[in-house]
Design a protein around this motif. Structure first.
Motif, short mmCIF file in Angstrom:
data_model
loop_
_atom_site.label_atom_id
_atom_site.label_comp_id
_atom_site.label_asym_id
_atom_site.label_seq_id
_atom_site.Cartn_x
_atom_site.Cartn_y
_atom_site.Cartn_z
N THR A 164 -32.89 11.51 1.55
CA THR A 164 -32.19 10.52 2.57
C THR A 164 -32.27 9.26 1.99
OG1 THR A 164 -34.61 10.42 3.61
CG2 THR A 164 -32.98 11.85 4.77
N LYS A 165 -31.54 8.13 2.54
CA LYS A 165 -31.58 6.97 2.07
C LYS A 165 -32.04 5.86 2.96
CE LYS A 165 -27.04 7.50 0.98
NZ LYS A 165 -25.92 6.97 0.60
N SER A 166 -31.48 5.10 3.59
CA SER A 166 -31.78 4.06 4.25
C SER A 166 -32.56 4.38 5.43
CB SER A 166 -30.61 3.15 4.79
OG SER A 166 -29.74 3.75 5.54
N THR A 167 -32.35 5.41 6.27
CA THR A 167 -33.23 6.03 7.11
C THR A 167 -33.13 7.55 7.28
OG1 THR A 167 -31.18 6.48 8.74
CG2 THR A 167 -32.25 4.07 8.62
N PRO A 168 -33.72 8.21 8.03
CA PRO A 168 -33.87 9.66 7.92
C PRO A 168 -32.66 10.30 8.23
CG PRO A 168 -35.78 8.95 8.98
CD PRO A 168 -35.14 7.77 8.92
N ILE A 169 -31.62 9.70 9.01
CA ILE A 169 -30.36 10.20 9.25
C ILE A 169 -29.21 9.83 8.35
CG2 ILE A 169 -30.93 10.53 11.82
CD1 ILE A 169 -29.53 8.05 12.31
N ASP A 170 -29.71 9.08 7.36
CA ASP A 170 -28.74 8.68 6.11
C ASP A 170 -28.82 9.51 4.99
OD1 ASP A 170 -27.01 7.34 4.45
OD2 ASP A 170 -28.24 5.42 4.24
N ILE A 171 -28.17 10.63 5.02
CA ILE A 171 -28.35 11.78 3.94
C ILE A 171 -27.50 11.51 2.77
CG2 ILE A 171 -29.06 13.14 6.12
CD1 ILE A 171 -26.34 14.56 5.92
N GLU A 223 -23.72 6.18 -5.17
CA GLU A 223 -25.09 6.99 -5.57
C GLU A 223 -25.71 6.89 -6.81
OE1 GLU A 223 -25.93 8.74 -3.07
OE2 GLU A 223 -24.15 8.87 -2.03
N GLU A 224 -25.25 5.91 -7.77
CA GLU A 224 -25.62 5.58 -8.89
C GLU A 224 -25.81 4.26 -9.25
OE1 GLU A 224 -24.51 7.85 -12.25
OE2 GLU A 224 -24.19 9.64 -11.02
N PRO A 257 -18.11 8.88 -3.59
CA PRO A 257 -17.82 10.17 -4.11
C PRO A 257 -17.61 11.03 -2.78
CG PRO A 257 -20.09 9.67 -4.36
CD PRO A 257 -19.35 8.65 -4.07
N ILE A 258 -18.34 10.87 -1.64
CA ILE A 258 -18.16 11.63 -0.28
C ILE A 258 -18.12 10.88 0.64
CG2 ILE A 258 -18.63 13.42 1.26
CD1 ILE A 258 -17.79 14.61 -1.17
N ASP A 259 -17.22 10.08 1.32
CA ASP A 259 -17.30 9.29 2.61
C ASP A 259 -16.98 10.45 3.68
OD1 ASP A 259 -17.44 6.80 3.82
OD2 ASP A 259 -15.32 7.25 4.24
N GLY A 260 -18.14 10.31 4.51
CA GLY A 260 -18.42 11.26 5.55
C GLY A 260 -19.24 12.39 5.28
N THR A 261 -20.46 12.15 4.72
CA THR A 261 -21.44 13.13 4.26
C THR A 261 -21.89 13.98 5.46
OG1 THR A 261 -21.84 11.87 2.28
CG2 THR A 261 -23.42 13.68 3.13
N PHE A 300 -20.54 4.16 13.41
CA PHE A 300 -21.80 3.58 13.94
C PHE A 300 -22.82 3.65 12.64
CE2 PHE A 300 -19.83 5.65 17.53
CZ PHE A 300 -19.85 4.51 18.24
N ALA A 301 -23.71 2.71 12.58
CA ALA A 301 -24.49 2.44 11.49
C ALA A 301 -25.82 3.77 11.57
CB ALA A 301 -25.11 1.01 11.76
N TYR A 302 -26.41 3.69 10.51
CA TYR A 302 -27.76 4.41 10.27
C TYR A 302 -28.90 4.02 11.04
CZ TYR A 302 -24.63 7.96 7.65
OH TYR A 302 -23.74 8.57 7.27
N SER A 303 -28.91 2.50 11.01
CA SER A 303 -29.99 1.76 11.52
C SER A 303 -29.81 1.94 13.09
CB SER A 303 -29.84 0.34 11.31
OG SER A 303 -30.55 -0.38 12.34
N LEU A 304 -30.94 2.38 13.90
CA LEU A 304 -31.00 2.62 15.13
C LEU A 304 -30.93 1.32 15.82
CD1 LEU A 304 -33.63 5.38 15.54
CD2 LEU A 304 -31.33 5.47 15.51
N GLU A 305 -31.48 0.33 15.47
CA GLU A 305 -31.35 -1.23 15.96
C GLU A 305 -30.00 -1.68 15.90
OE1 GLU A 305 -32.46 -4.13 18.26
OE2 GLU A 305 -33.74 -2.58 17.75
N ARG A 306 -29.15 -1.54 14.81
CA ARG A 306 -27.81 -1.89 14.81
C ARG A 306 -26.97 -0.96 15.71
NH1 ARG A 306 -25.05 -3.33 9.10
NH2 ARG A 306 -25.40 -5.40 9.88
#
Length: 273
Positions: free
Chosen positions: A41-48, A77-78, A93-97, A171-177
């Protein structure tokens, strides 16, 4: 450089981007058929991130450097690869993971070439390709060369009113956003024909260019999400930008026919977007 030489250079870059995108799309699709799981995961647990994301970007980078060793590369990714030519390849590389993970057939490979830094406010996009590996559809454009879906030239319908517009968002991966995005959506939804949430900004932008959508807006996008798709919309005769006269950025991207763009941005601004 003359206009003719510039057009030829753009066409050559587009051909290279298309060749790379098609090659890695075929491999990514085969990996999807064998099964996909979350690698990190990246920015949040739902950003995979999946192994397909990483493997696909590695292959794209290797193919770019083989064909264009002096160019820079800016991907999801890099780390940035700094070039010396002034050209940068902006790669998703993959938009819509998440769609890839769930085997929803709406994910894409997006590759653009820009003149200047990998910053939408300062670059000049030259070529862009968005491939849906599942459907095999290829959206593409080159600067001054128009936009196409396969062999079909794309021209956006300029005679659409907002209340008859089919609009997409994300929608963003940030819950606040996400909470603020939901508030804005409540202002937009009563003023349009209907809303779609497809899950790949690159495909959304291609759909706007192809007339499958009348408009798209989203906050929180990264440069690689829209570098190719934004050029495709512009070359199809559409407008791409932010709010209050700004360039598109992570603050907001709006893409639409000119007839819808001003109406939609006015609604978004009134909603506090």
């Amino acid at each position: 450089m003359t206009d003719t030489a510039a057009a030829a250079a753009s066409a050559d870059l587009l051909a290279t981007a298309r060749r790379i995108a098609l090659a890695v799309s075929a491999t990514a699709l085969e990996q999807r058929r064998r099964g996909v799981s979350v690698a990190a995961t990246k920015s949040t647990p739902i950003d995979i991130v999946t192994a397909v994301d990483r493997d696909t970007e590695e292959r794209i980078r290797a193919m770019i450097l083989d064909a264009r060793p002096d160019d820079g590369i800016f991907g999801e990714e890099e780390d940035v690869h700094v070039g010396t030519s002034g050209l940068n390849w902006v790669v998703d590389p993959i938009d819509g993971t998440v769609n890839l993970l769930y085997d929803i057939p709406a994910w894409s490979v997006s590759i653009a070439v820009v003149d200047g830094p990998p910053d939408p406010e300062h670059w000049n996009a030259i070529a862009g390709v968005v491939v849906n590996p599942v459907s095999g559809e290829v959206y593409e454009a080159s600067l001054g060369g128009g936009a196409r879906l396969g062999d079909r030239e794309l021209r956006i319908d300029q005679d659409v009113a907002l209340d008859r517009a089919l609009v997409a968002t994300g929608f963003a991966y940030s819950l606040e956003r996400r909470r603020s995005q939901a508030d804005v959506l409540m202002h937009v939804l009563p003023r349009i024909r209907d809303l779609r949430r497809i899950g790949s900004a690159a495909l959304d932008l291609g759909a706007v260019a192809a007339g499958r959508l009348d408009a798209f807006y989203e906050t929180g996008l990264n440069p690689w999400d829209h570098a190719a798709g934004g050029l495709i919309v512009r070359e199809a005769g559409g407008r791409v930008g932010g709010l209050r006269g700004e360039h598109e950025s992570d603050r907001m991207l709006v893409a639409a026919a000119a007839s819808v763009f001003d109406q939609l941005t006015e609604v978004l601004e009134g909603a506090g977007a």
